[in-house]
Write a protein that holds these residues in place. Structure first.
Motif, mmCIF file in Angstrom:
data_model
loop_
_atom_site.group_PDB
_atom_site.id
_atom_site.type_symbol
_atom_site.label_atom_id
_atom_site.label_comp_id
_atom_site.label_asym_id
_atom_site.label_seq_id
_atom_site.Cartn_x
_atom_site.Cartn_y
_atom_site.Cartn_z
ATOM 1 N N UNK A 113 81.010 -108.203 61.110
ATOM 2 C CA UNK A 113 81.154 -107.980 59.669
ATOM 3 C C UNK A 113 80.157 -108.768 58.822
ATOM 4 N N UNK A 114 79.635 -109.861 59.363
ATOM 5 C CA UNK A 114 78.642 -110.672 58.648
ATOM 6 C C UNK A 114 77.242 -110.487 59.237
ATOM 7 N N UNK A 115 77.139 -110.547 60.572
ATOM 8 C CA UNK A 115 75.836 -110.554 61.223
ATOM 9 C C UNK A 115 75.417 -109.193 61.774
ATOM 10 N N UNK A 116 76.257 -108.181 61.649
ATOM 11 C CA UNK A 116 75.933 -106.883 62.214
ATOM 12 C C UNK A 116 75.891 -106.951 63.734
ATOM 13 N N UNK A 117 75.021 -106.136 64.316
ATOM 14 C CA UNK A 117 74.906 -106.094 65.781
ATOM 15 C C UNK A 117 73.827 -107.031 66.302
ATOM 16 N N UNK A 118 73.572 -108.112 65.567
ATOM 17 C CA UNK A 118 72.565 -109.083 66.014
ATOM 18 C C UNK A 118 72.985 -109.800 67.287
ATOM 19 N N UNK A 119 74.240 -109.601 67.728
ATOM 20 C CA UNK A 119 74.692 -110.259 68.953
ATOM 21 C C UNK A 119 73.906 -109.787 70.175
#
Length: 270
Positions: free
Chosen positions: A185-191
């Motif tokens: 919700x904050x970083x998007x799919x940057x994982x």
């Protein structure tokens, strides 16, 4: 994160009443708000750790205010509980090895507090973040570690090639520290690129041409990954992605409570 006013005001009151020691026990981070006690964009934090008093700004310089409207940049100006727990874990688990001068890189370091605390333990530290937050981190490093060449700040937007370039420039790292950087919700799919960057940094010298320093850690190069579990955090997807990477990463859940989980990750031995 440190909640607006409440936690810090309680600590401040305890200290004024003599209930809080002037210096916290070894490995424990003591955090209080600077000024009015109301957490806002203009606040600073006072952090006591390992005998050093850190003053940490949460305010970007005037020319850099615009990025605060980006969710990931805003999150980078907070001190989250997962970071506080991670610092204590690193101290208790690796303090003796850090005293030997290991090299540590922090990914998505936000205000830079965990990495700065590791510097007080003796680690050579590289703090990395997205470009919009680097001026804030540099401001905090300059205020707390003036003329200290053992802690530096660089831009690193996560992906494999950029992470490899960081190693080519700075050499390999003994420890990779990641605090609360997975929350779509904050970083998007940057994982996904985060996992790729951790994978590259863990492989170290295996990806570099020529001689490169091998990890100083007894158990080998390690990533310490601390996260606060929240609804919709997609941690299961992140961990499944990590498990599917080749060559394989071995991960161990080393600490868990009602909201914070810490994993250690190492390259699987052949």
């Amino acid at each position: 994160r440190v909640q607006p006013g409440a936690a810090a005001m309680a600590e401040k009151q305890k200290e004024e009443e003599g209930q809080t020691p002037a210096n916290p026990p070894p490995g424990v981070m003591q955090v209080s708000e600077d000024g009015s006690g109301h957490m806002n964009a203009h606040s600073k934090l006072r952090v006591k750790f390992n005998g050093k008093n850190l003053v940490v700004s949460l305010l970007m310089q005037e020319d850099d205010i615009a990025p605060l409207f980006d969710g990931a940049a805003w999150a980078g100006t907070q001190l989250w509980d997962a970071a506080i727990v991670a610092v204590t874990y690193v101290y208790k688990t690796y303090h003796e090895e850090i005293l030997q001068g290991i090299k540590l890189i922090e990914l998505g370091c936000g205000t830079g507090v965990p990495g700065m605390c590791c510097r007080t333990m003796g680690a050579e530290v590289l703090l990395t973040e997205q470009p919009s937050l680097v001026p804030l981190i540099q401001q905090n490093v300059d205020e707390n570690f003036a003329d200290d060449a053992g802690i530096r700040v660089e831009v690193l937007s996560w992906d494999r090639e950029r992470s490899k370039e960081v190693m080519k420039k700075n050499g390999t790292f003994d420890m990779i520290l990641v605090c609360d950087c997975v929350f779509p919700p904050v970083y998007g799919d940057s994982w996904r690129p985060l996992a790729d960057s951790v994978h590259v940094l863990l492989q170290g010298e295996a990806l570099l041409e020529g001689d490169a320093a091998k990890a100083k850690m007894k158990g080998g190069r390690v990533a310490v990954f601390s996260v606060e579990r929240r609804r919709g955090d997609k941690m299961e997807e992140f961990l499944s992605y990590v498990d599917a990477l080749e060559p394989k990463i071995e991960r161990t859940e080393v600490l868990t409570d009602d909201k914070i989980t810490i994993y250690e990750m190492r390259m699987r031995k052949a």
